[in-house]
Design a protein around this motif. Structure first.
Motif, PDB file in Angstrom:
ATOM      1  N   ILE A  30     -17.550  -6.548 -15.092  1.00 38.06           N
ATOM      2  CA  ILE A  30     -16.830  -7.211 -14.459  1.00 38.06           C
ATOM      3  C   ILE A  30     -17.178  -6.702 -13.198  1.00 38.06           C
ATOM      4  CG2 ILE A  30     -15.579  -8.061 -16.116  1.00 38.06           C
ATOM      5  CD1 ILE A  30     -13.676  -5.952 -15.240  1.00 38.06           C
ATOM      6  N   THR A  31     -16.844  -7.358 -12.142  1.00 39.88           N
ATOM      7  CA  THR A  31     -16.450  -6.737 -10.841  1.00 39.88           C
ATOM      8  C   THR A  31     -14.525  -6.260 -10.661  1.00 39.88           C
ATOM      9  OG1 THR A  31     -18.299  -7.565 -10.675  1.00 39.88           O
ATOM     10  CG2 THR A  31     -16.948  -6.876  -8.262  1.00 39.88           C
ATOM     11  N   PHE A  32     -14.387  -4.812 -10.053  1.00 39.65           N
ATOM     12  CA  PHE A  32     -13.386  -4.296  -9.924  1.00 39.65           C
ATOM     13  C   PHE A  32     -12.767  -3.484  -8.840  1.00 39.65           C
ATOM     14  CE2 PHE A  32     -15.647  -1.153 -11.993  1.00 39.65           C
ATOM     15  CZ  PHE A  32     -14.774   0.482 -11.327  1.00 39.65           C
ATOM     16  N   TYR A  33     -11.843  -3.317  -8.477  1.00 41.94           N
ATOM     17  CA  TYR A  33     -11.626  -2.502  -6.994  1.00 41.94           C
ATOM     18  C   TYR A  33     -10.349  -2.118  -6.713  1.00 41.94           C
ATOM     19  CZ  TYR A  33      -7.716  -4.925  -3.726  1.00 41.94           C
ATOM     20  OH  TYR A  33      -7.162  -5.818  -3.736  1.00 41.94           O
ATOM     21  N   CYS A  34     -10.799  -0.928  -5.919  1.00 44.34           N
ATOM     22  CA  CYS A  34      -9.421  -0.167  -5.645  1.00 44.34           C
ATOM     23  C   CYS A  34      -9.718  -0.288  -3.779  1.00 44.34           C
ATOM     24  CB  CYS A  34      -9.464   1.300  -6.875  1.00 44.34           C
ATOM     25  SG  CYS A  34      -8.509   2.179  -6.361  1.00 44.34           S
ATOM     26  N   ILE A  53     -11.658   7.009 -12.220  1.00 45.10           N
ATOM     27  CA  ILE A  53     -11.051   6.166 -12.978  1.00 45.10           C
ATOM     28  C   ILE A  53     -12.806   5.059 -12.637  1.00 45.10           C
ATOM     29  CG2 ILE A  53     -10.072   4.497 -13.652  1.00 45.10           C
ATOM     30  CD1 ILE A  53      -7.635   6.426 -13.660  1.00 45.10           C
ATOM     31  N   MET A  54     -12.460   4.619 -11.350  1.00 41.53           N
ATOM     32  CA  MET A  54     -13.713   3.864 -11.181  1.00 41.53           C
ATOM     33  C   MET A  54     -15.318   4.227 -11.475  1.00 41.53           C
ATOM     34  SD  MET A  54     -13.087   2.929  -7.035  1.00 41.53           S
ATOM     35  CE  MET A  54     -13.205   2.066  -6.778  1.00 41.53           C
ATOM     36  N   MET A  55     -15.680   5.132 -11.259  1.00 37.89           N
ATOM     37  CA  MET A  55     -16.977   6.253 -12.394  1.00 37.89           C
ATOM     38  C   MET A  55     -16.771   6.183 -13.341  1.00 37.89           C
ATOM     39  SD  MET A  55     -16.890   9.645  -9.656  1.00 37.89           S
ATOM     40  CE  MET A  55     -18.734  10.228 -10.859  1.00 37.89           C
ATOM     41  N   ARG A  56     -15.920   6.053 -14.122  1.00 37.35           N
ATOM     42  CA  ARG A  56     -15.430   5.927 -15.935  1.00 37.35           C
ATOM     43  C   ARG A  56     -15.993   4.993 -16.026  1.00 37.35           C
ATOM     44  NH1 ARG A  56     -13.751  10.177 -17.995  1.00 37.35           N
ATOM     45  NH2 ARG A  56     -11.956  12.025 -16.781  1.00 37.35           N
ATOM     46  N   LEU A  57     -15.663   3.517 -15.155  1.00 37.83           N
ATOM     47  CA  LEU A  57     -15.791   2.279 -14.942  1.00 37.83           C
ATOM     48  C   LEU A  57     -16.901   1.832 -14.671  1.00 37.83           C
ATOM     49  CD1 LEU A  57     -12.593   0.618 -13.697  1.00 37.83           C
ATOM     50  CD2 LEU A  57     -13.145  -0.051 -16.581  1.00 37.83           C
ATOM     51  N   GLN A  58     -18.112   2.087 -13.914  1.00 38.24           N
ATOM     52  CA  GLN A  58     -18.827   2.506 -13.651  1.00 38.24           C
ATOM     53  C   GLN A  58     -19.934   2.814 -14.152  1.00 38.24           C
ATOM     54  OE1 GLN A  58     -20.019   5.076  -9.963  1.00 38.24           O
ATOM     55  NE2 GLN A  58     -21.421   3.206  -8.952  1.00 38.24           N
ATOM     56  N   LYS A  59     -19.608   3.757 -15.425  1.00 39.09           N
ATOM     57  CA  LYS A  59     -20.508   4.684 -16.798  1.00 39.09           C
ATOM     58  C   LYS A  59     -20.614   3.400 -17.529  1.00 39.09           C
ATOM     59  CE  LYS A  59     -20.477   9.434 -15.041  1.00 39.09           C
ATOM     60  NZ  LYS A  59     -21.880   9.994 -15.056  1.00 39.09           N
ATOM     61  N   MET A 185     -10.346  -7.297 -11.149  1.00 42.02           N
ATOM     62  CA  MET A 185      -9.276  -6.689 -11.411  1.00 42.02           C
ATOM     63  C   MET A 185      -9.435  -5.898 -10.738  1.00 42.02           C
ATOM     64  SD  MET A 185      -9.113  -3.918 -14.896  1.00 42.02           S
ATOM     65  CE  MET A 185     -10.838  -2.936 -14.092  1.00 42.02           C
ATOM     66  N   GLN A 186      -8.310  -5.658 -10.543  1.00 45.47           N
ATOM     67  CA  GLN A 186      -7.775  -4.770  -8.857  1.00 45.47           C
ATOM     68  C   GLN A 186      -7.330  -3.366 -10.001  1.00 45.47           C
ATOM     69  OE1 GLN A 186      -4.694  -3.582  -5.186  1.00 45.47           O
ATOM     70  NE2 GLN A 186      -4.903  -5.779  -5.824  1.00 45.47           N
ATOM     71  N   MET A 187      -7.127  -2.326  -9.351  1.00 42.58           N
ATOM     72  CA  MET A 187      -6.602  -0.689  -9.902  1.00 42.58           C
ATOM     73  C   MET A 187      -6.044  -0.203  -8.871  1.00 42.58           C
ATOM     74  SD  MET A 187      -9.918   1.470 -11.074  1.00 42.58           S
ATOM     75  CE  MET A 187      -9.559   2.463 -10.835  1.00 42.58           C
ATOM     76  N   GLY A 188      -4.571   0.887  -9.183  1.00 42.32           N
ATOM     77  CA  GLY A 188      -4.776   1.794  -8.912  1.00 42.32           C
ATOM     78  C   GLY A 188      -3.348   2.344  -8.975  1.00 42.32           C
TER      79      GLY A 188
END
Length: 416
Positions: A30-34, A53-59, A185-188
């Motif tokens: 999925i695509t997500f953003y921060c 955390i973005m890198m974890r999801l990217q991996k 998904m948006q994270m923060g």
């Protein structure tokens, strides 16, 4: 373990809008953003948690969008603040946004296809007030907005309409990315929950059926109650000009036994078994500081690279042993950045006794003679006890620096 379980193990989930729904969605990419607001020309240690955390999801195969708020940065987010933010000019915000883009690229690699960079100035700066009120504002009641923590905490002291509207602009960001880039998904940080869920509300009210999600992680505090990411000199920056690699290494190395395992979970990519082994080391051999050394190494390589790690470790070893002469000029600049500095004349030679008086290391020649005789004066780590000692260019490091120590801890950097 799946990515949600991994984040839970690491203590990185504070709130999630629909955990089971998100677990199911994350079975496919999925695509997500921060978002990152450009309030300075560098990100800092606190921002690094979001990046990792973005890198974890990217991996894990997902597609990150790093949003820099070139538009919202003109207004300022009230979340986590007790007073109005100082507004910057458009030119300053644009400069900060470009700097943050370059920093984020080092971690997410925008040119390799899996990650995307966006600046919300692209759509917010051309959004008219009428469009904003009709297309966004009409979907939110005042009661809904006033119920959010970021607003409630500011009501007594006062909040301007400018900052009050920030929530709706962030909601519009989420809607825009949802519609244009299928961002789901948006994270923060936990202080962003109200802003992020406002985005979910706007997506729903605009009639979109595919579910969107919100995920927040806890704001980090240290075990002693002090704010994470700060030192005696202020914020710990990712920019090596603002915080040197040596200072960065030392920040992590100085983590307390009570904090270090949590920091390893939060910030490193070490496995559960590796972290548990280091936790056992903290329990059985705390004096070895193996966990702290591992944390400092992992974080320095992540942010500054292998060469910077070797340099930081070299500086640390030299300062620990007292053998300053093995350092080069750049290492001297890093290791002694915050010590008192005296600008000396560039003449070829100077008597030691005269230099330490001129530099303010001792208050008088009488005290200088006493300290030299007693062996309390060191030049580049070497004790000097000759009252007639003459320092020459051979005593300078890279022909520019000399480090004089009085007693055990009082250092002065002499620059020629």
């Amino acid at each position: 373990m799946d990515i949600i379980d991994d984040l839970k193990y690491r203590g990185l989930i504070n709130q999630v809008s629909d955990e089971e729904g998100l677990r199911e969605a994350l079975k496919k990419p999925i695509t997500f953003y921060c978002g990152f607001d450009p309030t300075a020309n560098s990100l800092h240690a606190g921002n690094l948690l979001m990046i990792v955390i973005m890198m974890r999801l990217q991996k894990a195969g997902h597609h990150p969008i790093a949003l820099v708020g070139g538009g919202t940065g003109m207004i300022g987010d009230p979340s986590g603040r007790s007073t109005e933010r100082q507004l910057n000019t458009k030119e300053v915000v644009e400069g900060y946004a470009e700097s943050l883009k370059n920093q984020l690229d080092r971690f997410l690699h925008f040119d390799q296809g899996n990650a995307t960079f966006v600046n919300n100035a692209e759509w917010l700066n051309s959004l008219s007030a009428i469009e904003f009120l009709r297309d966004v504002g009409k979907y939110f009641t005042l009661n809904y907005m006033l119920s959010k923590d970021s607003v409630q905490t500011r009501l007594e002291a006062g909040i301007s309409f400018t900052e009050f509207s920030y929530m709706l602009l962030q909601a519009y960001d989420y809607l825009n990315l949802y519609e244009l880039k299928n961002c789901r998904m948006q994270m923060g940080g936990s202080d962003q929950w109200g802003n992020i869920t406002a985005g979910l509300e706007l997506i729903r009210k605009r009639g979109h059926e595919e579910q969107a999600f919100a995920l927040t992680f806890p704001l980090i505090t240290k075990s002693d109650g002090t704010k994470f990411g700060k030192s005696m000199g202020g914020a710990i920056w990712l920019d090596s000009e603002k915080t040197t690699p040596y200072e960065w290494y030392q920040f992590w190395y100085n983590a307390s036994d009570d904090d270090v395992i949590n920091f390893l979970k939060y910030f490193t990519f070490l496995s559960k078994s590796e972290i548990e082994a280091l936790a056992n080391e903290v329990e059985s051999h705390p004096e070895a500081r193996k966990a702290q050394k591992t944390l400092a190494r992992e974080m320095t390589v992540l942010v500054h690279g292998e060469a910077a790690l070797k340099q930081a470790e070299h500086i640390s070893q030299a300062l620990f042993s007292g053998d300053i002469s093995q350092l080069n000029g750049e290492e001297i600049r890093q290791g002694f950045k915050d010590v008192p500095t005296y600008q000396a004349s560039s003449k070829d030679s100077v008597k030691l006794i005269d230099l330490i008086v001129e530099a303010g290391i001792v208050p008088s020649k009488r005290q200088a003679r006493e300290d030299i005789t007693n062996g309390a004066i060191y030049v580049n780590g070497s004790r000097r006890n000759d009252l007639d000692e003459v320092l020459t260019q051979n005593d300078r490091i890279d022909n520019e620096y000399m480090v004089i120590r009085r007693g055990k801890k009082k250092y002065t950097l002499i620059q020629f």
